[in-house]
Design an enzyme around this catalytic site. Structure first.
Site, PDB file in Angstrom:
ATOM      1  N   VAL A   1       0.849  -1.192   0.000  1.00  0.00           N
ATOM      2  CA  VAL A   1       0.000   0.000   0.000  1.00  0.00           C
ATOM      3  C   VAL A   1       0.883   1.239   0.000  1.00  0.00           C
ATOM      4  CG1 VAL A   1      -1.830   1.242   1.190  1.00  0.00           C
ATOM      5  CG2 VAL A   1      -1.764  -1.266   1.282  1.00  0.00           C
ATOM      6  N   LYS A   2       0.671   2.072  -1.010  1.00  0.00           N
ATOM      7  CA  LYS A   2       1.501   3.275  -1.110  1.00  0.00           C
ATOM      8  C   LYS A   2       0.750   4.444  -0.477  1.00  0.00           C
ATOM      9  CE  LYS A   2       4.257   5.045  -4.819  1.00  0.00           C
ATOM     10  NZ  LYS A   2       4.004   5.192  -6.227  1.00  0.00           N
ATOM     11  N   ILE A   3       1.434   5.116   0.436  1.00  0.00           N
ATOM     12  CA  ILE A   3       0.785   6.175   1.216  1.00  0.00           C
ATOM     13  C   ILE A   3       1.690   7.403   1.232  1.00  0.00           C
ATOM     14  CG2 ILE A   3      -0.040   6.808   3.531  1.00  0.00           C
ATOM     15  CD1 ILE A   3      -0.618   3.882   4.060  1.00  0.00           C
TER      16      ILE A   3
END
Ligand SMILES: O=P(O)(O)OC[C@H]1O[C@](O)(CO)[C@@H](O)[C@@H]1O
Length: 228
Positions: free
Chosen positions: A87-89
């Site tokens: 998950v890219k945040i």
């Protein structure tokens, strides 16, 4: 250093994967929009990428939510697509809080839009598995993106973050916003763990004019051997 491909284009991913040296894929909202991606096809598209590269290649999919709870919800949904989804945040307060929550659930996070050492250390302490310092975009504002990357690599290397990350895994620095083969060279010399590169740059990393010239002369000479 490992090579990730920075694209949402399936044909590019298929071709790069066939070369045998691809270790992962990163996408972002811009890259998905560039291929004409539609909102209701986003998860299916990430699944297609995961299927192409296989379970050992992490595939970063970005959340565009702005609050901790929304990012966490998004992150859980993205992580459910396939076991290799990361998950890219974005590096921001709500993003750090969401990273901590997801990391505590065993979900790996790639903290993106990272430009400074303090941002990178906070990302690491919040449990990020990957940290993506941007090189090219720093250069774009007349700063030294490579120097900044070097600072991040050294600062993260100074500490043990194993108590902060998912299952004590080692943090990996992804040199992002790569604009040239020289960026890749310098990132490798600094010890960045990964470079995520657009397909055009990956091709440039394979090529060299002396390789082409040498190949041409070997083929010509081999012709002579066959006709001798
Ligand atoms: O500055 P650019 O070339 O748009 O690159 C942005 C970077 O952001 C990322 O989202 C970070 O992982 C990558 O996809 C990309 O390397």
């Amino acid at each position: 250093m490992k090579f990730f491909l920075d694209t949402a284009d399936l044909a590019e991913i298929e071709e790069a994967a066939s070369w045998g040296a691809l270790a992962g894929v990163t996408t972002n909202p811009t890259l998905y929009s560039r291929i004409g991606g539609k909102l209701d096809d986003f998860h299916a598209h990430i699944k297609r990428i995961c299927d192409i590269v296989g379970p050992d290649c992490p595939v970063s999919a970005e959340s565009v939510a702005m609050t901790r709870d929304e990012i966490v919800r998004d992150g859980r949904e993205l992580a459910a697509i396939a076991p290799n989804v990361v998950v890219k945040i974005p590096t921001m307060v709500e993003g750090l809080a969401a990273t901590r929550a997801l990391a505590d659930e065993g979900i790996p996070v790639n903290m993106t839009l990272c430009f400074t050492v303090p941002q990178a250390i906070l990302a690491a302490r919040a449990g990020a598995r990957y940290i993506s310092p941007f090189v090219g975009r720093f250069d774009d504002i007349s700063e030294d993106g490579l120097a900044q990357l070097d600072d991040v690599v050294r600062a993260i290397g100074n500490y043990d973050f194993s108590e902060d990350t998912v299952n004590g895994e080692q943090i990996e620095i992804i040199a992002a916003s790569i604009r040239s083969a020289n960026h890749v060279t310098q990132a490798a010399l600094m010890g960045a763990d990964i470079a995520t590169v657009p397909f055009g740059i990956l091709k440039k990393c394979v090529q060299h004019p002396l390789t082409d010239r040498g190949l041409e002369s070997f083929l010509t000479d081999w012709e002579k051997v066959q006709n001798a």
